[in-house]
Design an enzyme around this catalytic site. Structure first.
Site, short mmCIF file in Angstrom:
data_model
loop_
_atom_site.label_atom_id
_atom_site.label_comp_id
_atom_site.label_asym_id
_atom_site.label_seq_id
_atom_site.Cartn_x
_atom_site.Cartn_y
_atom_site.Cartn_z
N ASN A 358 38.78 -13.99 103.98
CA ASN A 358 37.99 -14.42 105.15
C ASN A 358 38.30 -15.86 105.58
O ASN A 358 38.32 -16.16 106.77
CB ASN A 358 36.50 -14.22 104.90
CG ASN A 358 36.01 -14.89 103.65
OD1 ASN A 358 36.75 -15.03 102.67
ND2 ASN A 358 34.77 -15.33 103.65
N GLU A 456 32.05 -16.66 92.87
CA GLU A 456 31.35 -16.90 94.14
C GLU A 456 31.40 -15.61 94.94
O GLU A 456 32.46 -15.20 95.41
CB GLU A 456 32.05 -17.99 94.93
CG GLU A 456 31.83 -19.36 94.36
CD GLU A 456 32.50 -20.40 95.23
OE1 GLU A 456 32.67 -20.16 96.43
OE2 GLU A 456 32.86 -21.44 94.68
N CYS A 490 30.74 -15.70 103.70
CA CYS A 490 29.69 -15.26 102.77
C CYS A 490 28.35 -15.92 103.11
O CYS A 490 27.31 -15.44 102.69
CB CYS A 490 30.10 -15.55 101.34
SG CYS A 490 30.34 -17.30 101.02
N1 LIG Z 1 33.72 -14.45 100.36
C1 LIG Z 1 33.05 -13.36 100.17
O1 LIG Z 1 31.91 -13.38 99.86
C2 LIG Z 1 33.75 -12.10 100.34
C3 LIG Z 1 33.07 -10.92 100.31
N2 LIG Z 1 33.75 -9.77 100.46
C4 LIG Z 1 32.95 -8.53 100.46
O2 LIG Z 1 33.65 -7.57 99.74
C5 LIG Z 1 33.88 -6.43 100.54
C6 LIG Z 1 35.18 -5.82 100.12
O3 LIG Z 1 36.25 -6.65 100.45
P1 LIG Z 1 37.53 -6.73 99.50
O4 LIG Z 1 38.68 -7.25 100.23
O5 LIG Z 1 37.71 -5.42 98.83
O6 LIG Z 1 37.08 -7.84 98.46
P2 LIG Z 1 37.56 -8.10 97.02
O7 LIG Z 1 36.51 -8.80 96.28
O8 LIG Z 1 38.09 -6.84 96.40
O9 LIG Z 1 38.81 -9.09 97.24
C7 LIG Z 1 38.80 -10.45 96.98
C8 LIG Z 1 40.01 -10.83 96.13
O10 LIG Z 1 39.91 -10.18 94.87
C9 LIG Z 1 41.13 -9.51 94.58
N3 LIG Z 1 40.83 -8.37 93.71
C10 LIG Z 1 40.43 -7.13 94.07
N4 LIG Z 1 40.28 -6.37 92.97
C11 LIG Z 1 40.59 -7.14 91.89
C12 LIG Z 1 40.61 -6.93 90.49
N5 LIG Z 1 40.30 -5.75 89.96
N6 LIG Z 1 40.95 -7.95 89.69
C13 LIG Z 1 41.25 -9.14 90.20
N7 LIG Z 1 41.25 -9.41 91.52
C14 LIG Z 1 40.93 -8.42 92.36
C15 LIG Z 1 41.66 -9.16 95.95
O11 LIG Z 1 43.03 -8.87 95.89
C16 LIG Z 1 41.34 -10.42 96.71
O12 LIG Z 1 42.30 -11.40 96.42
C17 LIG Z 1 33.83 -6.95 101.96
O13 LIG Z 1 33.49 -5.96 102.86
C18 LIG Z 1 32.77 -7.99 101.85
O14 LIG Z 1 31.51 -7.39 101.94
C19 LIG Z 1 35.09 -9.74 100.62
C20 LIG Z 1 35.82 -10.89 100.67
C21 LIG Z 1 35.19 -12.16 100.59
N1 LIG Z 2 32.91 -19.24 99.93
C1 LIG Z 2 32.84 -18.91 101.22
C2 LIG Z 2 32.62 -19.83 102.18
C3 LIG Z 2 32.51 -21.21 101.92
C4 LIG Z 2 32.27 -22.05 102.93
C5 LIG Z 2 32.15 -23.46 102.70
O1 LIG Z 2 32.50 -23.95 101.63
O2 LIG Z 2 31.71 -24.15 103.59
C6 LIG Z 2 33.05 -17.50 101.56
O3 LIG Z 2 32.92 -17.11 102.70
O4 LIG Z 2 33.37 -16.75 100.63
#
Ligand SMILES: NC(=O)C1=CN([C@@H]2O[C@H](COP(=O)(O)OP(=O)(O)OC[C@H]3O[C@@H](n4cnc5c(N)ncnc54)[C@H](O)[C@@H]3O)[C@@H](O)[C@H]2O)C=CC1
Ligand SMILES: N/C(=C\C=C\C(=O)O)C(=O)O
Length: 690
Positions: A358, A456, A490
């Site tokens: 993101n 996080e 997030c």
């Molecule tokens: N910043 C945030 O809070 C985020 C929240 N999300 C949430 O998660 C949902 C799913 O999105 P995804 O892309 O599937 O997120 P994800 O949590 O699977 O991906 C984030 C990172 O984790 C890695 N990853 C995935 N599976 C892993 C594993 N088993 N071991 C180590 N690393 C791994 C991915 O390759 C990516 O680099 C989104 O719809 C959203 O709701 C997704 C991305 C960021």
């Molecule tokens: N960690 C995330 C956002 C952080 C924003 C900030 O440091 O201001 C996220 O979207 O996962």
């Protein structure tokens, strides 16, 4: 044979013959002239036979056919671009769509029997040179010139698309050394002489390129056998190949990081800070190119990437370069025992860093900067969906003075590269930002090693709006907090609770403002939002709106209500307009789960008690916003909300000195200034009896 025809013959022969010829008979000698091995396809040359053979086998793996043209994905000469070489005149075409145009315009093609691209795309790759020539010339199967080709048969014998004579070829001046060179040689020149960024994006959409990324391990770019397609979310087109790294790549990166650790960790904080500051300067110097790349890779608006993602990535390096100079340790006296106690901190070792899609470069550098500032070496894995800016940053490492092995970046999927990194015995700590589900997997995977974890995770952040709030400011900020970056932060507001006395007024203004929040082409300065990250994510977000509807909710604007007006080239993109829902029960999945898109639910409340209880009634606890002019209430409510960050009368004002992270399912651990330092170091208490 005329010179032109001879040249053409030579090109045709080399392009058609080369990869297959080498495959059948991998003898490099025919390609060696005067001790230099030269690739006939892309003019790569090397004195080392081994390097040349590696190059040729890369070609074989990667050269593919397309409608009579090779796509050259040569890792050397064309690292960032997949060129389409015309089989008949050797002309280089940058975009697939231009192939047909070129074919119809160039009379070299039309003056000879030409195979129909659809009927028989290319002469077979295998077979002898003569045979290949014959097939081209004979146009097997029988030629069926296109109408355009037929009408062009009478043109004078000059190919309008052929490169102009050398003297007229476009030149550019290198901005680093002022040397004038041919534009096509600039990339090579920069890499060889300045070790700096290779232009990855052109400002003109006319010159889009197919990127082929490589891992960055031990200070070198290393190709990976397998790759993952990466999409431009605003068009739905594949435009980039990301390494699909596995055990070999992760092991190599961890080994490189381990080797670099003793030297890097023994440098002074000032020396490390100097390197980070230089890296910050270099990213800043290329801010626009980074912003363009981030926007294309992620789908976000160029304006957001320019003003938020990239400046904050630069700031991460500067902030942690400075912050690491100011930490102090603890000491206590025990005079009655004749003892002095004090603490020391040391870097932990090889840090595993996993970041999401993101805020790609921002969240990656949020981890890399404090880790290396504290003296660790790192292996980072960005999201496979948004790897480009991380790869661009690798191009700056050497110039910044990052020693080989200190920052390694391995690209690939979570379940393969990510999982291997998390489970690697030589990686004692993991910092992860992403979904709660993946965090659970990471926790399980690292448990046998008792790794240090910082997680996080997601949020379901409430905004509590009291009747005494400044309504104008509150509406404007809540639109921003709900929809910024397509709602893919997030910290975005997902549930808006409004005191009943102002609810109708608020809703009317809020929906009107949401309607003005324009979703459009990411490059359009008038767009507030671009595209969502992927088709799957778009479907997920849409499914939440559909669920709400099926449960009786009202959709006031956005999905299914307002039509999106998008330029034609974005018709296949993953766009969803800002959407406001009401009438959703707190128990609904729509109110309980992270949607991570431009969708927000609004609901009225009657008392402060109720607002706090409903705000806390989810499993997440990341962020919250409280709107009120009553100072007492602001402090009271902020204190009672279960969230790692609470803003009052504002949103996303960030002091990186202070802890960042979530409660409950939103994570464990905190990062930011001292917290990051503590996470990325081990503390030791020393007791001295004197
Ligand atoms: N910043 C945030 O809070 C985020 C929240 N999300 C949430 O998660 C949902 C799913 O999105 P995804 O892309 O599937 O997120 P994800 O949590 O699977 O991906 C984030 C990172 O984790 C890695 N990853 C995935 N599976 C892993 C594993 N088993 N071991 C180590 N690393 C791994 C991915 O390759 C990516 O680099 C989104 O719809 C959203 O709701 C997704 C991305 C960021
Ligand atoms: N960690 C995330 C956002 C952080 C924003 C900030 O440091 O201001 C996220 O979207 O996962």
């Amino acid at each position: 044979m005329t010179t032109l025809a001879a040249e053409e013959d030579q090109r045709t022969r080399s392009i058609t013959q080369h990869p297959s010829h080498f495959k059948d008979n991998p003898d490099p000698e025919p390609f060696c002239v005067g001790g230099v091995y030269t690739c006939p396809c892309c003019s790569y040359s090397s004195k080392l036979q081994f390097n040349f053979k590696t190059h040729m086998s890369n070609h074989l793996k990667q050269a593919v056919r397309h409608e009579g043209y090779f796509i050259c994905k040569c890792n050397r000469q064309c690292r960032t671009a997949a060129h389409f070489h015309c089989l008949y005149c050797g002309h280089t075409i940058l975009r697939k769509e231009q192939c047909q145009l070129h074919l119809s315009q160039c009379n070299i093609h039309t003056s000879r029997a030409l195979p129909s691209p659809t009927a028989s795309p290319v002469p077979p790759l295998s077979g002898s040179n003569a045979g290949t020539q014959q097939q081209i010339k004979a146009g097997s199967p029988s030629p069926s010139p296109t109408p355009a080709a037929t009408s062009l048969l009478s043109l004078p014998p000059k190919c309008p698309e052929r490169p102009p004579p050398q003297s007229q070829r476009p030149t550019v001046k290198c901005r680093h050394c002022g040397l004038t060179l041919r534009r096509r040689n600039l990339r090579l020149h920069l890499r060889r002489k300045h070790k700096t960024l290779i232009t990855t994006m052109s400002t003109s959409s006319e010159h889009q390129t197919h990127l082929v990324l490589e891992n960055y391990i031990g200070g070198k770019f290393v190709a990976c056998g397998d790759s993952i397609d990466s999409y431009d979310p605003s068009t739905g087109q594949v435009y980039c190949s990301v390494p699909d790294s596995g055990q070999d790549e992760v092991n190599a990166a961890v080994a490189a990081a381990k080797e670099a650790f003793p030297d890097w960790s023994s440098r002074s904080p000032e020396q490390r800070a100097q390197v980070l500051n230089k890296l910050a300067d270099l990213i800043e110097a290329n801010l626009d190119e980074f912003a363009q790349a981030e926007s294309k890779d992620q789908g976000k608006t160029l304006a957001f990437a320019r003003t938020v993602d990239i400046p904050r990535s630069v700031h991460n390096f500067r902030f942690f370069a400075s912050s690491v100079l100011h930490h102090t340790n603890d000491s206590t006296q025990m005079d009655h025992m004749g003892c002095l106690n004090y603490t020391v901190r040391s870097p932990v070792g090889v840090a595993g860093l996993i970041s999401p899609w993101n805020l790609p470069l921002y969240l990656l550098t949020w981890k890399i900067a404090p880790a290396v500032a504290a003296g660790n070496t790192v292996v980072a894995k960005p999201s496979e969906m948004t790897s480009v800016t991380a790869w661009m940053m690798c191009k700056l490492m050497q110039e910044a003075g990052v020693p080989p092995g200190v920052i390694n970046i391995v690209f690939g999927s979570g379940p393969k590269a990510g999982d291997t990194l998390v489970g690697h015995p030589d990686v004692p700590l993991v910092s992860f930002t992403g979904s709660t589900a993946t965090a659970q997997r990471i926790t399980e995977r690292s448990a046998p090693y008792c790794k240090k974890l910082s997680l996080e995770l997601g949020g379901k952040n409430p905004a509590l709006i009291f009747a005494d709030a400044d309504l104008e400011q509150c509406v404007a900020t809540t639109v921003r907090s709900s929809f910024s970056n397509q709602g893919e932060i997030c910290l975005c507001t997902s549930r808006v609770y409004v005191e009943r006395s102002i609810y109708p007024q608020f809703l009317e203004k809020f929906v009107a403002a949401a309607r003005k929040w324009k979703t459009g082409a990411p490059s359009d300065p008038g767009s507030n939002n671009g595209a969502l990250i992927s088709k799957e994510h778009l479907e997920k977000v849409r499914s939440f709106v559909a669920l709400a509807r099926s449960e009786g909710a009202t959709v006031h604007c956005g999905e299914g209500v307002d039509r999106l007006e998008l330029p034609a080239q974005h018709a296949g993109g993953y766009f969803l307009p800002a959407t406001v829902l009401t009438g959703v029960a707190d128990s609904s999945r729509v109110m309980q789960e992270e949607i991570f898109g431009p969708v927000v639910c609004v609901s009225p409340f009657d008392t402060e008690e109720e607002a706090v209880a409903r705000g806390n009634n989810v499993r997440f606890g990341l962020g919250a916003v409280v709107w009120s002019r009553d100072v007492g209430r602001v402090h009271r409510v902020a204190g009672r909300i279960q969230a790692g960050l609470v803003w009052t009368n504002c949103w996303l004002i960030r002091d990186l000195n202070l802890p960042f992270g979530g409660m409950k399912s939103s994570g464990t651990g905190r990062e930011g200034g001292r917290d990051s330092y503590h996470f990325f170091t081990e503390v030791k208490t020393i007791c001295v009896k004197h």
